[in-house]
Structure formats: C-alpha cells, structure tokens
Design an enzyme around this catalytic site. Structure first.
Site, PDB file in Angstrom:
ATOM      1  N   GLU A 144      19.756 -31.556 -16.320  1.00  0.00           N
ATOM      2  CA  GLU A 144      20.248 -32.337 -17.453  1.00  0.00           C
ATOM      3  C   GLU A 144      20.319 -33.833 -17.168  1.00  0.00           C
ATOM      4  O   GLU A 144      20.587 -34.638 -18.045  1.00  0.00           O
ATOM      5  CB  GLU A 144      21.611 -31.834 -17.946  1.00  0.00           C
ATOM      6  CG  GLU A 144      22.798 -32.133 -17.052  1.00  0.00           C
ATOM      7  CD  GLU A 144      22.897 -31.196 -15.870  1.00  0.00           C
ATOM      8  OE1 GLU A 144      22.392 -31.572 -14.798  1.00  0.00           O
ATOM      9  OE2 GLU A 144      23.503 -30.121 -16.010  1.00  0.00           O
ATOM     10  N   ASP A 168       7.795 -27.538  -6.924  1.00  0.00           N
ATOM     11  CA  ASP A 168       8.663 -26.817  -6.002  1.00  0.00           C
ATOM     12  C   ASP A 168       9.269 -27.799  -5.004  1.00  0.00           C
ATOM     13  O   ASP A 168       8.543 -28.561  -4.346  1.00  0.00           O
ATOM     14  CB  ASP A 168       7.868 -25.746  -5.266  1.00  0.00           C
ATOM     15  CG  ASP A 168       8.711 -24.993  -4.262  1.00  0.00           C
ATOM     16  OD1 ASP A 168       9.486 -24.127  -4.676  1.00  0.00           O
ATOM     17  OD2 ASP A 168       8.605 -25.303  -3.056  1.00  0.00           O
ATOM     18  N   ASP A 195      21.383 -29.336  -6.419  1.00  0.00           N
ATOM     19  CA  ASP A 195      22.119 -28.818  -7.576  1.00  0.00           C
ATOM     20  C   ASP A 195      21.302 -27.702  -8.210  1.00  0.00           C
ATOM     21  O   ASP A 195      20.686 -27.873  -9.256  1.00  0.00           O
ATOM     22  CB  ASP A 195      22.380 -29.956  -8.570  1.00  0.00           C
ATOM     23  CG  ASP A 195      23.313 -29.528  -9.696  1.00  0.00           C
ATOM     24  OD1 ASP A 195      24.005 -28.509  -9.536  1.00  0.00           O
ATOM     25  OD2 ASP A 195      23.341 -30.220 -10.729  1.00  0.00           O
TER      26      ASP A 195
END
Length: 305
Positions: free
Chosen positions: A91, A143, A161
């Site tokens: 986000e 990745d 995170d």
C-alpha cells in the site's frame, strides 16, 4: 445503524479464534496472480487492505503499524540513513515512512504483486500519501530474493513487510536463515533491518520466536518488540536486527533526539517513551524467546497454520 444492518467481515486470528468488522462497502476486489485482495471501507477504521482474508493495514491505524515497523530500524542505523529498501509493502505506507527522512536519497520498494500495488495507488491515497511519486522512490515488481541476489547495491536500512507464509511455496524462502543472511550482506556496515514478525498473543508465539531465533544466527544484535494493533485484534510483534546499534540501549531521551535530528515533521505514534514500552517485552514472551531452539532454513521452512 443497528449491527444487523451491516455486512460483517470475519477474520480468523487462529484456528479457534477470530474477530469481526462491520463493512460499509467493498471498494475493490481482485484475484491477482499471487493472492486474493480486497479494499473495504469500515465504520471503525476507515479503509482496510485485506490479502487472502487477512487485514494488512487500516486507514485509522496505519500510522501505528508503519511507524512501529520503520522507525526503530531507521533510528538504530549507525548514521542517518541515506538509502532504504522495502520488501513487500504494497500500500506504500512503509515507503512513505522512509521518505520522511530528508537524508534519504534513494528508497526502493520490491513487491512481487504489481496488481495489488496499482490498486493501492488508486484506492488508498490516504496511506501512500504520494510516496510512489517521490523522485527518490523506485518500485519494482519481482521476487525479492532474486532481486537481492543480483543487486550489488547496499542499503542503510531494509524492512521486510510480508504476509506470513500460509502454504509451502516461494514465499517460505523469504523467512529463512539463508534469506536473512542475504539481507545482512546487502546492508551497509552500520545498517539495520526491521520486519513484522506476527502476533504476540498468548499461545501464538511460535512464529515470532522462531524468526527471532533464526535472526540470531545471522545478526549480532536482535531485539524483539511489540505494539497493539486494534484492527488486528491482537498485539503484534516486530524485530529489529542490526550490525552495531542495540535499540534496547537507546533511552527515551536519545530516541527523541534522533527523531528530532533525522525526521522531518512530527510522528503520531513513535517516540522515546513508546520505544521504551515496545522493547520491554513481558516476562512470558522473553521466556518463550529464550526457550525457542528452531532455526528456519530453506530446507526446513516455516509455514503458519
């Protein structure tokens, strides 16, 4: 409105527990190549990001989670950080917190799920607050382990995170001794790492303590801490790992000085007193850390059940 007039979202905390949130509306729902995602609006917490049925962040509490994730490591770097790397962080709020530091010249965010990031850019401006458009920021959709293996760049701060691995697959290899060794080698000599390390509620400490034990195989300084995230319905664990500075030895006055010196603008959650409270873990959690013997490896990954 009465409770019956809402649609309710139920989130399992464990196999035998959970909590509920009233939902005003679903803003967007999508099945990406990697996960199911929803952005919903709730009466209690505003917009929430949900991945595979698990709340990741909320508009109301995002400052608590993301300040706790980022600033202990940024303040434990030996020098004021000039570069940062976010692994995950869809986000954009983690990236936003790194960019609060005027001394940061470059901040890279590596999140494999570009679809989630694009939907968050569109629907969660309250969280990213324009971080993706900052000229210091770079976003990559690949990745994270492969990126670290091929880059020669070194960062003053790295934060992880990521959602805990719920099934066997490539994500499991981002929670192992081998991966944390790679992360350590991509830090500058005085650099620091932080990561989210799962819930710290009674009876559910295995993930937190296993990651803590694994990091101690790699870093000379490993310090666990926690804060309560109301929309998760549970206290949440984080870990700072560094090559030099021990955040547990930073007193409240020292943390407040570092915040004033390194960060532009006020923080809403993290300060010297909060730092002291977070790193002073309760006795039963300290005992669980001391008792944990498992080291997570590529050959024997950790899967949250």
């Amino acid at each position: 409105m009465t409770p019956k007039s809402y649609k309710w979202f139920f989130e399992p905390t464990t196999a035998v527990e959970g909590h509920m949130h009233a939902i005003r509306r679903t803003i967007v729902e999508a099945q990406t190549k990697f996960q199911h995602m929803e952005i919903m609006e709730t009466p209690a917490y505003g917009k929430v990001l949900v991945l595979d049925g698990r709340i990741q962040s909320s508009q109301a509490e995002d400052f608590i989670y993301h300040e706790a994730l980022v600033h202990p490591g940024m303040l434990a770097a030996e020098r004021s950080p000039e570069s940062g790397l976010v692994i995950g962080g869809g986000e954009g709020a983690t990236l936003r917190e790194i960019l609060r530091y005027p001394g940061v010249r470059r901040a890279v965010m590596v999140d494999i799920d570009g679809e989630v990031v694009e939907l968050c850019k569109k629907h969660l401006p309250e969280m990213h607050q324009g971080a993706f458009e900052d000229p210091r920021a770079e976003t990559r959709h690949e990745d994270a382990r492969a990126y670290l293996e091929k880059t020669s760049e070194r960062f003053d701060f790295i934060t992880i995170d990521l959602v805990e691995p719920l099934e066997e697959g490539p994500a499991c290899l981002l929670f192992t001794k081998e991966f944390y060794t790679l992360v350590r080698d991509r830090l500058t000599p005085g650099g620091a790492l932080t990561l989210q390390a799962g819930m710290t509620k009674l009876g559910e400490l295995d993930f937190f303590t296993s990651i803590h034990r694994t990091l101690r195989e790699v870093f000379p300084v490993v310090a666990g801490y926690q804060t309560f995230i109301s929309c998760f319905g549970t206290p949440w664990g984080f870990i700072t790992a560094t090559k030099k500075v021990d955040p547990r030895r930073q007193d409240a006055a020292a943390v407040d000085r570092l915040v004033a010196d390194r960060i532009k603008g006020p923080l809403g959650y993290w300060d010297g007193q909060t730092h002291q409270h977070a790193f002073n873990l309760p006795k039963h959690i300290r005992a669980a850390i001391d008792a944990q013997t498992r080291v997570v490896t590529d050959a024997h990954p950790l899967i949250v059940t």
